[in-house]
Design a protein around this motif. Structure first.
Motif, mmCIF file in Angstrom:
data_model
loop_
_atom_site.group_PDB
_atom_site.id
_atom_site.type_symbol
_atom_site.label_atom_id
_atom_site.label_comp_id
_atom_site.label_asym_id
_atom_site.label_seq_id
_atom_site.Cartn_x
_atom_site.Cartn_y
_atom_site.Cartn_z
ATOM 1 N N ARG A 5 39.623 -37.250 38.366
ATOM 2 C CA ARG A 5 40.949 -37.650 37.916
ATOM 3 C C ARG A 5 40.985 -37.610 36.403
ATOM 4 O O ARG A 5 40.141 -38.150 35.733
ATOM 5 C CB ARG A 5 41.253 -39.064 38.394
ATOM 6 C CG ARG A 5 42.659 -39.475 38.068
ATOM 7 C CD ARG A 5 43.064 -40.650 38.910
ATOM 8 N NE ARG A 5 44.445 -40.931 38.625
ATOM 9 C CZ ARG A 5 44.865 -42.081 38.165
ATOM 10 N NH1 ARG A 5 44.031 -43.060 37.979
ATOM 11 N NH2 ARG A 5 46.136 -42.264 37.918
ATOM 12 N N SER A 6 41.980 -36.963 35.858
ATOM 13 C CA SER A 6 42.135 -36.943 34.418
ATOM 14 C C SER A 6 43.444 -37.612 34.065
ATOM 15 O O SER A 6 44.307 -37.808 34.905
ATOM 16 C CB SER A 6 42.120 -35.503 33.890
ATOM 17 O OG SER A 6 43.238 -34.798 34.380
ATOM 18 N N CYS A 7 43.570 -37.982 32.802
ATOM 19 C CA CYS A 7 44.808 -38.590 32.336
ATOM 20 C C CYS A 7 45.858 -37.493 32.291
ATOM 21 O O CYS A 7 45.805 -36.613 31.446
ATOM 22 C CB CYS A 7 44.580 -39.219 30.960
ATOM 23 S SG CYS A 7 45.987 -40.139 30.388
ATOM 24 N N THR A 15 48.150 -42.255 43.091
ATOM 25 C CA THR A 15 47.770 -43.628 43.395
ATOM 26 C C THR A 15 46.294 -43.637 43.756
ATOM 27 O O THR A 15 45.860 -42.834 44.575
ATOM 28 C CB THR A 15 48.601 -44.159 44.576
ATOM 29 O OG1 THR A 15 49.981 -44.035 44.257
ATOM 30 C CG2 THR A 15 48.260 -45.602 44.867
ATOM 31 N N PRO A 16 45.509 -44.510 43.126
ATOM 32 C CA PRO A 16 44.082 -44.516 43.449
ATOM 33 C C PRO A 16 43.849 -44.948 44.885
ATOM 34 O O PRO A 16 44.574 -45.772 45.419
ATOM 35 C CB PRO A 16 43.494 -45.521 42.470
ATOM 36 C CG PRO A 16 44.616 -46.375 42.049
ATOM 37 C CD PRO A 16 45.866 -45.545 42.164
ATOM 38 N N VAL A 26 38.741 -46.026 37.122
ATOM 39 C CA VAL A 26 39.498 -45.082 36.294
ATOM 40 C C VAL A 26 40.883 -45.636 36.005
ATOM 41 O O VAL A 26 41.372 -45.558 34.867
ATOM 42 C CB VAL A 26 39.574 -43.689 36.964
ATOM 43 C CG1 VAL A 26 40.575 -42.792 36.253
ATOM 44 C CG2 VAL A 26 38.200 -43.032 36.979
ATOM 45 N N GLU A 27 41.538 -46.219 37.003
ATOM 46 C CA GLU A 27 42.859 -46.801 36.797
ATOM 47 C C GLU A 27 42.795 -47.945 35.785
ATOM 48 O O GLU A 27 43.658 -48.054 34.898
ATOM 49 C CB GLU A 27 43.447 -47.299 38.116
ATOM 50 C CG GLU A 27 44.836 -47.900 37.931
ATOM 51 C CD GLU A 27 45.427 -48.442 39.218
ATOM 52 O OE1 GLU A 27 46.644 -48.698 39.223
ATOM 53 O OE2 GLU A 27 44.691 -48.623 40.208
ATOM 54 N N THR A 31 44.707 -47.751 32.191
ATOM 55 C CA THR A 31 45.665 -48.800 31.834
ATOM 56 C C THR A 31 45.328 -49.392 30.464
ATOM 57 O O THR A 31 46.209 -49.565 29.612
ATOM 58 C CB THR A 31 45.696 -49.902 32.911
ATOM 59 O OG1 THR A 31 46.106 -49.311 34.150
ATOM 60 C CG2 THR A 31 46.637 -51.032 32.537
ATOM 61 N N ALA A 32 44.055 -49.678 30.228
ATOM 62 C CA ALA A 32 43.636 -50.257 28.948
ATOM 63 C C ALA A 32 43.836 -49.273 27.802
ATOM 64 O O ALA A 32 44.300 -49.642 26.713
ATOM 65 C CB ALA A 32 42.173 -50.693 29.024
#
Length: 146
Positions: A5-7, A15-16, A26-27, A31-32
């Motif tokens: 998964r990439s940004c 959705t994870p 990763v989510e 988010t951070a």
């Protein structure tokens, strides 16, 4: 820890999977990162400028009379990765990690940059998330992922 998964800059966000701990991690990291970046739109605007700055500072055209990454030395290519790490960490305001490049909300994370298609992941980063950056100066494109 490896994920596919990439940004993504696309509107559609995946959705994870609840049963995949990597997806949840990763989510959490995404988010951070986006929180500290000021949102996705600001992230999309600043990251290309940050990468260009790193490249320009390493090429140093005014002093070296070089104009592309193809002209830099092997040691300077290594330094480009360090420069990307420093600029990204400082811009996102995450502290340095204890053993890796940064700590994202307490999660040790490494940053790796490549100008090719693969990354060299050191043994101390195995089992930890990595932010992977790929820069292609000729096409003026980049990709970034976790």
């Amino acid at each position: 820890m490896a994920t596919n998964r990439s940004c993504s800059f696309d509107k559609e966000q995946k959705t994870p999977r609840q049963d995949n701990p990597d997806s949840l991690l990763v989510e959490q990291l995404e988010t951070a990162i986006l929180r500290n970046a000021g949102g996705m739109e600001r992230f999309k605007k600043v990251i290309p400028l940050l990468l260009r700055k790193a490249i320009d500072e390493v090429i140093d055209s005014a002093r070296t009379n070089r104009f592309t990454l193809d002209e830099i030395e092997k040691t300077e290519k290594t330094y480009l990765g360090t420069k990307v790490e420093i600029l990204l960490r400082n811009w996102l305001r995450f502290p340095k990690g204890k053993t890796l490049d940064l700590s994202i909300d307490g999660i040790e994370t490494d940053i790796k940059n490549t100008m090719r298609t693969t990354w060299m992941i050191p043994s101390e980063a195995m089992g930890h998330p990595c932010i992977l950056v790929k820069t292609d100066e000729q096409s003026a494109r980049f990709s970034i992922g976790i």
